[in-house]
Design an enzyme around this catalytic site. Sequence first.
Site, PDB file in Angstrom:
ATOM      1  N   GLU A  90       0.847  -1.245   0.180  1.00  0.00           N
ATOM      2  CA  GLU A  90       0.102  -0.063  -0.075  1.00  0.00           C
ATOM      3  C   GLU A  90       0.562   1.325  -0.136  1.00  0.00           C
ATOM      4  O   GLU A  90       0.418   2.166  -0.715  1.00  0.00           O
ATOM      5  CB  GLU A  90      -0.975   0.007   1.259  1.00  0.00           C
ATOM      6  CG  GLU A  90      -1.961  -1.022   0.936  1.00  0.00           C
ATOM      7  CD  GLU A  90      -2.731  -1.560   2.513  1.00  0.00           C
ATOM      8  OE1 GLU A  90      -3.838  -1.922   2.223  1.00  0.00           O
ATOM      9  OE2 GLU A  90      -2.068  -1.155   3.445  1.00  0.00           O
ATOM     10  N   LEU A  91       2.058   1.326   0.670  1.00  0.00           N
ATOM     11  CA  LEU A  91       2.712   2.485   0.670  1.00  0.00           C
ATOM     12  C   LEU A  91       3.362   2.761  -0.786  1.00  0.00           C
ATOM     13  O   LEU A  91       3.365   3.783  -1.170  1.00  0.00           O
ATOM     14  CB  LEU A  91       3.949   2.095   1.920  1.00  0.00           C
ATOM     15  CG  LEU A  91       3.784   2.086   3.083  1.00  0.00           C
ATOM     16  CD1 LEU A  91       5.063   1.754   3.956  1.00  0.00           C
ATOM     17  CD2 LEU A  91       3.107   3.433   3.628  1.00  0.00           C
TER      18      LEU A  91
END
Length: 149
Positions: A90-91
């Site tokens: 997700e980062l």
Amino acid sequence: MAGWFTETQNKAYKDAMSALNANPTIDLENSYVPLQNQYKDIRVDEHPEYLHDKEWAQATYNGDLVGIKTSDVMLGVYVPKEEDVGLGMELGYAMSQGKYVLLVIPDELYGESINLMSWGVADNVIKMSELATFDFNRPRYNFYDGAVY
């Protein structure tokens, strides 16, 4: 946010939510929080049998991507030595979408080595105790004081 698969991750998640509730520069009510947006409100921490349900998995994954795309900031609660692979993905996705990436590390773990790739995508890394007063209206770049591995 954070993984919530271990006691330490779960405590960090709860601490972050408490700090965000106290922060006047964030509209938490209208922010995307993955654990509050599980498909059909099915939380796998309460119903682990859904980890084998493809419909739940696909819808939850896509919902999280929509949450990232429609948010201004990606806040990841990061617990050194207990990295969550999903948070790492997700980062990276948030960075690829041009989002400001903020990592928050529990105070007692701040300064410990973190993963090079998570460090690399972060625009800033702060202590949990700084989250309640972090000015989300004026995001800034800063280096992490700890090492990487």
